[in-house]
Design a protein around this motif. Structure first.
Motif, PDB file in Angstrom:
ATOM      1  N   LEU A 185     -19.415  50.869 -39.796  1.00  0.00           N
ATOM      2  CA  LEU A 185     -18.203  49.982 -39.422  1.00  0.00           C
ATOM      3  C   LEU A 185     -18.728  48.645 -39.692  1.00  0.00           C
ATOM      4  CD1 LEU A 185     -15.390  49.533 -38.856  1.00  0.00           C
ATOM      5  CD2 LEU A 185     -16.079  49.462 -36.501  1.00  0.00           C
ATOM      6  N   PHE A 186     -20.044  48.221 -39.290  1.00  0.00           N
ATOM      7  CA  PHE A 186     -20.337  46.612 -39.449  1.00  0.00           C
ATOM      8  C   PHE A 186     -20.570  46.328 -40.894  1.00  0.00           C
ATOM      9  CE2 PHE A 186     -24.040  43.909 -40.042  1.00  0.00           C
ATOM     10  CZ  PHE A 186     -23.689  42.811 -39.861  1.00  0.00           C
ATOM     11  N   LEU A 233     -36.048  44.708 -28.604  1.00  0.00           N
ATOM     12  CA  LEU A 233     -36.621  44.682 -30.024  1.00  0.00           C
ATOM     13  C   LEU A 233     -37.714  43.580 -30.310  1.00  0.00           C
ATOM     14  CD1 LEU A 233     -36.174  45.663 -32.808  1.00  0.00           C
ATOM     15  CD2 LEU A 233     -34.760  43.991 -33.234  1.00  0.00           C
ATOM     16  N   PHE A 234     -37.644  42.581 -29.442  1.00  0.00           N
ATOM     17  CA  PHE A 234     -38.581  41.519 -29.821  1.00  0.00           C
ATOM     18  C   PHE A 234     -39.705  42.013 -29.233  1.00  0.00           C
ATOM     19  CE2 PHE A 234     -40.349  37.496 -28.326  1.00  0.00           C
ATOM     20  CZ  PHE A 234     -40.845  37.021 -29.398  1.00  0.00           C
ATOM     21  N   PRO A 239     -24.675  40.005 -22.336  1.00  0.00           N
ATOM     22  CA  PRO A 239     -24.271  40.534 -23.735  1.00  0.00           C
ATOM     23  C   PRO A 239     -25.381  41.537 -24.127  1.00  0.00           C
ATOM     24  CG  PRO A 239     -24.888  38.134 -23.827  1.00  0.00           C
ATOM     25  CD  PRO A 239     -25.327  38.720 -22.241  1.00  0.00           C
ATOM     26  N   TYR A 240     -24.590  42.834 -24.427  1.00  0.00           N
ATOM     27  CA  TYR A 240     -25.709  43.812 -24.568  1.00  0.00           C
ATOM     28  C   TYR A 240     -26.571  43.755 -25.767  1.00  0.00           C
ATOM     29  CZ  TYR A 240     -22.076  46.629 -26.813  1.00  0.00           C
ATOM     30  OH  TYR A 240     -20.960  46.639 -27.337  1.00  0.00           O
ATOM     31  N   PHE A 241     -25.903  43.168 -26.745  1.00  0.00           N
ATOM     32  CA  PHE A 241     -26.711  42.983 -27.892  1.00  0.00           C
ATOM     33  C   PHE A 241     -28.061  42.048 -27.746  1.00  0.00           C
ATOM     34  CE2 PHE A 241     -25.228  38.763 -28.918  1.00  0.00           C
ATOM     35  CZ  PHE A 241     -24.007  38.532 -28.270  1.00  0.00           C
ATOM     36  N   TRP A 242     -27.834  41.169 -26.684  1.00  0.00           N
ATOM     37  CA  TRP A 242     -28.887  40.400 -26.228  1.00  0.00           C
ATOM     38  C   TRP A 242     -29.966  41.079 -25.398  1.00  0.00           C
ATOM     39  CZ3 TRP A 242     -30.443  37.615 -21.437  1.00  0.00           C
ATOM     40  CH2 TRP A 242     -31.466  36.781 -21.475  1.00  0.00           C
ATOM     41  N   ILE A 297     -21.398  49.642 -31.324  1.00  0.00           N
ATOM     42  CA  ILE A 297     -21.771  48.923 -32.657  1.00  0.00           C
ATOM     43  C   ILE A 297     -22.745  47.736 -32.775  1.00  0.00           C
ATOM     44  CG2 ILE A 297     -20.501  47.231 -34.380  1.00  0.00           C
ATOM     45  CD1 ILE A 297     -17.886  48.840 -33.288  1.00  0.00           C
ATOM     46  N   LEU A 298     -22.581  47.017 -31.481  1.00  0.00           N
ATOM     47  CA  LEU A 298     -23.826  46.035 -31.496  1.00  0.00           C
ATOM     48  C   LEU A 298     -25.190  46.311 -31.736  1.00  0.00           C
ATOM     49  CD1 LEU A 298     -21.560  43.532 -29.317  1.00  0.00           C
ATOM     50  CD2 LEU A 298     -22.422  43.083 -31.621  1.00  0.00           C
ATOM     51  N   ARG A 345     -26.388  47.613 -34.742  1.00  0.00           N
ATOM     52  CA  ARG A 345     -26.309  46.391 -35.541  1.00  0.00           C
ATOM     53  C   ARG A 345     -27.930  45.980 -35.429  1.00  0.00           C
ATOM     54  NH1 ARG A 345     -27.695  43.249 -38.811  1.00  0.00           N
ATOM     55  NH2 ARG A 345     -27.481  41.028 -38.928  1.00  0.00           N
ATOM     56  N   VAL A 346     -28.250  45.774 -34.311  1.00  0.00           N
ATOM     57  CA  VAL A 346     -29.647  45.099 -33.852  1.00  0.00           C
ATOM     58  C   VAL A 346     -30.722  45.834 -34.399  1.00  0.00           C
ATOM     59  CG1 VAL A 346     -31.013  44.419 -31.974  1.00  0.00           C
ATOM     60  CG2 VAL A 346     -28.427  43.930 -31.853  1.00  0.00           C
ATOM     61  N   LEU A 356     -31.681  42.585 -28.385  1.00  0.00           N
ATOM     62  CA  LEU A 356     -32.770  41.646 -28.983  1.00  0.00           C
ATOM     63  C   LEU A 356     -33.828  41.597 -28.258  1.00  0.00           C
ATOM     64  CD1 LEU A 356     -30.250  38.878 -30.466  1.00  0.00           C
ATOM     65  CD2 LEU A 356     -31.777  40.521 -31.701  1.00  0.00           C
ATOM     66  N   LEU A 357     -33.708  41.530 -27.011  1.00  0.00           N
ATOM     67  CA  LEU A 357     -35.136  41.342 -26.162  1.00  0.00           C
ATOM     68  C   LEU A 357     -35.935  42.514 -25.989  1.00  0.00           C
ATOM     69  CD1 LEU A 357     -33.894  39.843 -22.625  1.00  0.00           C
ATOM     70  CD2 LEU A 357     -34.965  38.771 -24.918  1.00  0.00           C
ATOM     71  N   TYR A 415     -41.551  43.866 -31.804  1.00  0.00           N
ATOM     72  CA  TYR A 415     -42.450  43.082 -32.773  1.00  0.00           C
ATOM     73  C   TYR A 415     -43.807  42.745 -31.726  1.00  0.00           C
ATOM     74  CZ  TYR A 415     -38.897  42.695 -36.067  1.00  0.00           C
ATOM     75  OH  TYR A 415     -38.053  43.138 -36.917  1.00  0.00           O
TER      76      TYR A 415
END
Lengths: 351, 302
Positions: free
Chosen positions: A308-309, A183-184, A174-177, A293-294, A297-298, A180-181, A188
């Protein structure tokens, strides 16, 4: 009579509408144009019908929401009702009013960002998406297609299995995942990149080197995400068509004639195998307007996808409808251009 | 006289659905990648079926220490609302697998019905279907999905399945239509036409069994897309955020700033499960590709 037999392909079973008359290429382009206009009309109509087909009244929810931002003028109220189908006339009148809005690109006021207009919001978000997603799409297409050619040509070696396997894994994620990785860790844990936005909090958008550098820095992680997740599709697409092409007679013939493997691979096989990938590339370019979009969003990246979101989560129906229409139309236009280009490149498809 | 009539049916008899299925399954299993995929998928299905027995706690059972790191009581820690992450993961597998199977099956059925009829009919109706399918192919899926989901807000899993099916059937219909067109001019179809078979029977009894691998491949492709779409919609908060699925776990992780608090399990585990499940289906599809295109078979040289 003769011209209509000319436009027929050998595959006479295909249910192709005949235009009757005109030269082959011109007839082809005209038929495509007619189909494009028809599809465009259908998409615009679908956008009109969607809120009306769904249960509940978006307009009531919208007006209630708008009232929280301040007093709603009667003109605004009427505009919203007209757009969202509160019965101020019969459905035909509403439909023509809507078509008028589409033609004048007047999509009214946003509820969430009242009193900003929908067109203002869109024109602010569009450049970010176009640059970010557009550049990455081109880069991913070029790298992916080259890797695909290489994989097909070196079948069975690690040059094949590595990009092919890595590509299929990346596209199953899932490309939003993936986003997230990245980004994390990069945002962070290691603090290498900013975690949201398109530019720093103190910067103002302009064309100075300072701002552009800052924007580039902010765009890096989203860009990397899109690159990682889209590369696999280009590799696999190119590899699979290329493998089919390599089995064709003319490639065997070229090899038997003692042409250099490189020439055979690039001039003969790849040149013919690239057509399907080129089609997808055209569509991907059309899809650029819709953004990612995803991913947006992330990373809280203020492009069209994020807009759009926001429109969806805030039930901002005018903004939502306008964005959906814009995204759809850009894909339709891209598809139309690709069809025409395909007809030029591969005359077999003009039927 | 009687010997003649008994000899004939042996030739005419088409393989039963079970025979076709067994042959397809055997071919898929013979592919190494597909075997790995089937094993992973099987494991997930078992975990989902036995979640009520295996899961240490209920899916929404809270009241534990909030945002805790992994411990003996909570192997993967707890969420910001004090729920057990491992239990949520196990219960959540039910949703993803259910959505994948049902949405994959429904969009495959629609693709088969429309694709095969479309490939067989000619003239006006073929043009009409062509137009509708092209419209759905060209309209961008995710934005359409998001817009429909927004209008149907709060419909739960049923709504997500409907949205995924509406936006996901067209590609399969197109692929199946091309195959139908190439099969309809074969001898056995001509023979059936001349023997006076009705079109419906010709399409679904004579042509359909020859496309098993395409249809199976289409199912796995559609199921993968459905699983990813469900997770994406739930992550955006467009599904029912009160249920526990891998997508909603990620939604709550993002909402409760798990990135900042370093709740690694909450962020990585659901995503990894989605990725593994989707990868297993992709791997199985490698085996299916081997049926329809021998050039893509394991070990085959150009």
């Amino acid at each position: 009579m003769t011209s209509s037999t000319l436009t027929r392909t050998p595959d006479a079973t295909a249910p192709v509408p005949e235009t009757g008359g005109g030269r082959r290429a011109a007839g082809f382009a005209l038929r495509k144009l007619g189909l494009f206009v028809l599809t465009l009309w259908a998409a615009i109509t679908l956008n009109f019908l969607l809120p009306r087909l769904m249960p509940g009244s978006p307009a009531d929810a919208a007006l209630a929401k708008l009232a929280q931002n301040g007093p709603v003028s009667n003109a605004t109220k009427a505009a919203i009702e007209a757009q969202l189908g509160v019965p101020t006339g019969n459905i035909v009148e509403q439909y023509f009013a809507y078509i008028g809005q589409v033609l004048t690109l007047d999509f009214g006021v946003s509820y969430t960002f009242y009193p900003q207009t929908v067109s203002e919001l869109v024109s602010t978000a569009l450049p970010y998406t176009l640059v970010l997603v557009g550049v990455v799409t081109v880069v991913a297409f070029v790298i992916g297609t080259l890797l695909g050619v290489l994989a097909a040509w070196k079948r069975g070696t690690w040059l094949d299995s590595l990009p092919t396997l890595a590509g299929s894994f990346a596209s199953a994620f899932p490309y939003f995942w993936t986003a997230l990785l990245l980004l994390f860790f990069a945002g962070y844990v290691w603090r290498l990149f900013p975690t949201s936005g398109a530019y720093g909090p103190t910067a103002t958008p302009n064309l100075s080197f300072e701002f552009l550098g800052d924007a580039l820095y902010h765009a890096f992680l989203p860009a990397l995400t899109i690159l990682i997740t889209s590369l696999g599709g280009w590799i696999l697409g190119m590899r699979n068509t290329m493998i089919s092409t390599l089995g064709d007679d003319y490639v065997t013939f070229a090899e038997a004639n003692g042409l250099k493997p490189r020439t055979v691979a690039l001039r003969y096989a790849a040149r013919n195998a690239i057509l399907p990938n080129l089609t997808s590339f055209g569509l991907a370019l059309g899809g650029v307007v819709g953004g990612s979009i995803l991913v947006e969003r992330v990373f809280g990246y203020p492009g069209v996808g994020y807009l759009l979101f926001n429109a969806v989560t805030n039930q901002d129906y005018p903004l939502m409808q306008a964005l959906f229409l814009m995204i759809t139309v850009s894909v339709l236009v891209a598809n139309f251009l690709v069809d025409i280009l395909y007809g030029v490149l591969d005359p077999r498809t003009r039927r | 006289m009687t010997t003649q009539t008994t000899a004939l049916p042996a030739i005419e008899k088409a393989p039963s659905p079970w025979q076709v299925f067994a042959r397809v399954a055997a071919t898929i299993w013979s592919n190494g990648k597909a075997r790995i995929g089937i094993s992973i998928l099987g494991l997930f299905i078992l975990l989902a079926l036995f979640a009520p027995l295996i899961a240490p706690y209920g899916a929404s059972e809270n009241g534990f220490e909030r945002s805790a790191d992994s411990s003996w009581e909570h192997w993967l820690g707890t969420t910001a609302a004090g729920e057990d992450v491992l239990s949520q993961l196990l219960w959540g597998s039910q949703i993803s697998i259910f959505v994948g199977l049902v949405a994959g099956l429904l969009s495959t059925v629609i693709a088969v019905l429309i694709g095969l009829s479309w490939g067989y009919v000619r003239g006006f109706w073929a043009d009409v279907i062509n137009f509708v399918v092209n419209l759905f192919l060209v309209i961008p899926g995710l934005p359409l999905m998001i817009v429909i989901a927004a209008y149907l807000s709060g419909g739960g899993i049923g709504m997500i399945i409907i949205v995924v099916v509406i936006t996901g059937w067209a590609w399969g219909a197109r692929v199946l239509r091309s195959q139908t067109q190439s099969l309809r001019s074969r001898d056995f179809v001509t023979a059936a036409v001349f023997s006076g078979e009705r079109p419906f029977r010709i399409v679904f009894r004579e042509i359909l069994p020859n496309m098993t691998s395409l249809i199976v491949g289409n199912f796995f492709g559609a199921a993968t897309a459905a699983i990813l779409a469900e997770a994406g919609l739930e992550y955006l908060g467009l599904g029912d955020s009160s249920i526990v699925s891998w997508g909603t776990m990620l939604f709550w992780a993002q909402n409760s700033n798990a990135l900042l608090t370093g709740q690694w399990a909450l962020l990585f585990a659901p995503g990894l499960c989605i990725a593994l499940l989707a990868t297993s289906l992709t791997l199985i599809n490698f085996g299916v590709d081997g049926i329809s295109n021998p050039r893509l078979r394991e070990g085959a040289k150009k």
